[in-house]
Design a protein around this motif. Structure first.
Motif, PDB file in Angstrom:
ATOM      1  N   LYS A  94       0.730  -1.197   0.040  1.00  0.00           N
ATOM      2  CA  LYS A  94       0.074   0.136   0.187  1.00  0.00           C
ATOM      3  C   LYS A  94       0.876   1.393  -0.252  1.00  0.00           C
ATOM      4  O   LYS A  94       0.502   2.325  -0.694  1.00  0.00           O
ATOM      5  CB  LYS A  94      -0.863   0.057   1.211  1.00  0.00           C
ATOM      6  CG  LYS A  94      -2.032  -0.956   1.142  1.00  0.00           C
ATOM      7  CD  LYS A  94      -2.895  -0.774   2.172  1.00  0.00           C
ATOM      8  CE  LYS A  94      -4.188  -1.713   2.003  1.00  0.00           C
ATOM      9  NZ  LYS A  94      -5.042  -1.960   3.376  1.00  0.00           N
ATOM     10  N   GLN A  95       1.986   1.278   0.526  1.00  0.00           N
ATOM     11  CA  GLN A  95       2.712   2.543   0.873  1.00  0.00           C
ATOM     12  C   GLN A  95       3.349   2.639  -0.456  1.00  0.00           C
ATOM     13  O   GLN A  95       3.456   4.033  -1.036  1.00  0.00           O
ATOM     14  CB  GLN A  95       3.713   2.319   2.046  1.00  0.00           C
ATOM     15  CG  GLN A  95       4.804   3.470   2.190  1.00  0.00           C
ATOM     16  CD  GLN A  95       3.902   4.752   2.391  1.00  0.00           C
ATOM     17  OE1 GLN A  95       3.132   4.895   3.374  1.00  0.00           O
ATOM     18  NE2 GLN A  95       3.698   5.541   1.529  1.00  0.00           N
TER      19      GLN A  95
ATOM     20  N   SER B 110       0.945   4.226  -2.928  1.00  0.00           N
ATOM     21  CA  SER B 110       0.788   5.284  -2.496  1.00  0.00           C
ATOM     22  C   SER B 110       1.784   6.394  -3.426  1.00  0.00           C
ATOM     23  O   SER B 110       1.572   7.462  -4.076  1.00  0.00           O
ATOM     24  CB  SER B 110       0.425   5.615  -1.215  1.00  0.00           C
ATOM     25  OG  SER B 110       0.631   7.093  -0.978  1.00  0.00           O
TER      26      SER B 110
END
Length: 288
Positions: free
Chosen positions: A65-66, A69
């Motif tokens: 997820k990071q 992003s």
């Protein structure tokens, strides 16, 4: 597919007679963000010099997820440039390198498709010269550039048909043992090919940078997704060769930051061995 983001678009005239003259696919797996930025910056310069527009589909298979992003922010930073439409696809699974590219290329209707790694810097004139070759040679279906590494040394990404011995030497042998077989290794890497002059016919092309005629790519249905990682580019090269010419262009230059793929740990060794077994079983075994 969990997300898709389209950042910019432009329709202008180009030397190809389609509204989308160039499509590009890039597969990410926790790829270095600075390398991705460098790749996109070089792409935009090359597009400007060739007076082309393009759409790039960036397929993030990192399952992080990071990272998703971060790459979203990076892609958005390029939204102001009118020559490049950037679509980011974040996947829920990782089915392999070829499957990642297929998410993008099989939906494309462009005349020319560029399969591009996130660790490749295009020469400013690369697109000018590559597109000119496809226009001048209707029988050309797959084009490899000349590649150098970050120190400027030749990075041989066009190859001859491999043998099991040569692949084992490249992947696992110490330098002294490789030295005993330098002629075999040089022949496989096509080190005899000149660094300038006319394009030359080759057998195999590395997937780090492949220009492919769109109709031929769609005819073979893209990459064989039975290959997870390694040898899917060799398999694609041979299937495309059934539809036309596979060539290397010395005057189309890239800088490749990656390479040495078979020396990345035990998981990669496993993928390398599995891909090699599938490739030789399909296309014919050559032991020496």
């Amino acid at each position: 597919i969990c997300a898709g983001h389209c950042y910019s678009s432009l329709m202008t005239e180009s030397r190809f007679n389609t509204s989308k003259p160039l499509s590009i696919s890039m597969v990410l797996h926790r790829s270095c963000l600075q390398n991705v930025r460098t790749t996109l910056e070089s792409l935009i310069i090359a597009l400007q010099n060739a007076n082309l527009i393009a759409s790039i589909t960036m397929v993030d298979q990192s399952l992080d997820k990071q990272y998703a992003s971060d790459i979203h922010v990076l892609c958005k930073a390029f939204s102001a440039d009118p020559r490049l439409t950037v679509e980011l696809v974040i996947t829920r699974d990782n089915r392999g390198y070829g499957a990642g590219h297929n998410r993008a290329l099989l939906g494309s209707d462009s005349d020319l498709h560029l399969i591009l790694n996130p660790d490749v810097k295009l020469d400013p004139e690369a697109l000018v010269r590559a597109t000119a070759l496809f226009q001048d040679q209707p029988g050309l279906v797959l084009l490899a550039p000349r590649s150098v590494d970050i120190s400027g040394r030749e990075d041989f990404i066009a190859k001859g048909y491999p043998s099991v011995l040569v692949l084992a030497l490249r992947a696992f042998a110490p330098n002294w043992l490789q030295g005993l077989f330098r002629n075999r290794l040089a022949a496989y890497e096509l080190q005899h090919l000149p660094t300038s002059g006319a394009p030359q016919a080759v057998t195999l092309v590395s997937g780090c940078c492949m220009w492919v005629r769109g109709d031929a790519l769609r005819a073979v249905r893209g990459f064989n997704e039975d290959y997870f990682l390694y040898f899917e580019d060799y398999d694609l090269s041979l299937r495309l060769a059934e539809h036309g010419k596979v060539m290397r262009a010395p005057n189309v230059l890239i800088t490749h930051f990656g390479g040495n793929a078979a020396r990345k740990g035990f998981r990669h060794i496993g993928w390398f061995a599995a891909g090699g077994w599938r490739f030789f079983s399909q296309w014919g075994w050559k032991f020496f």
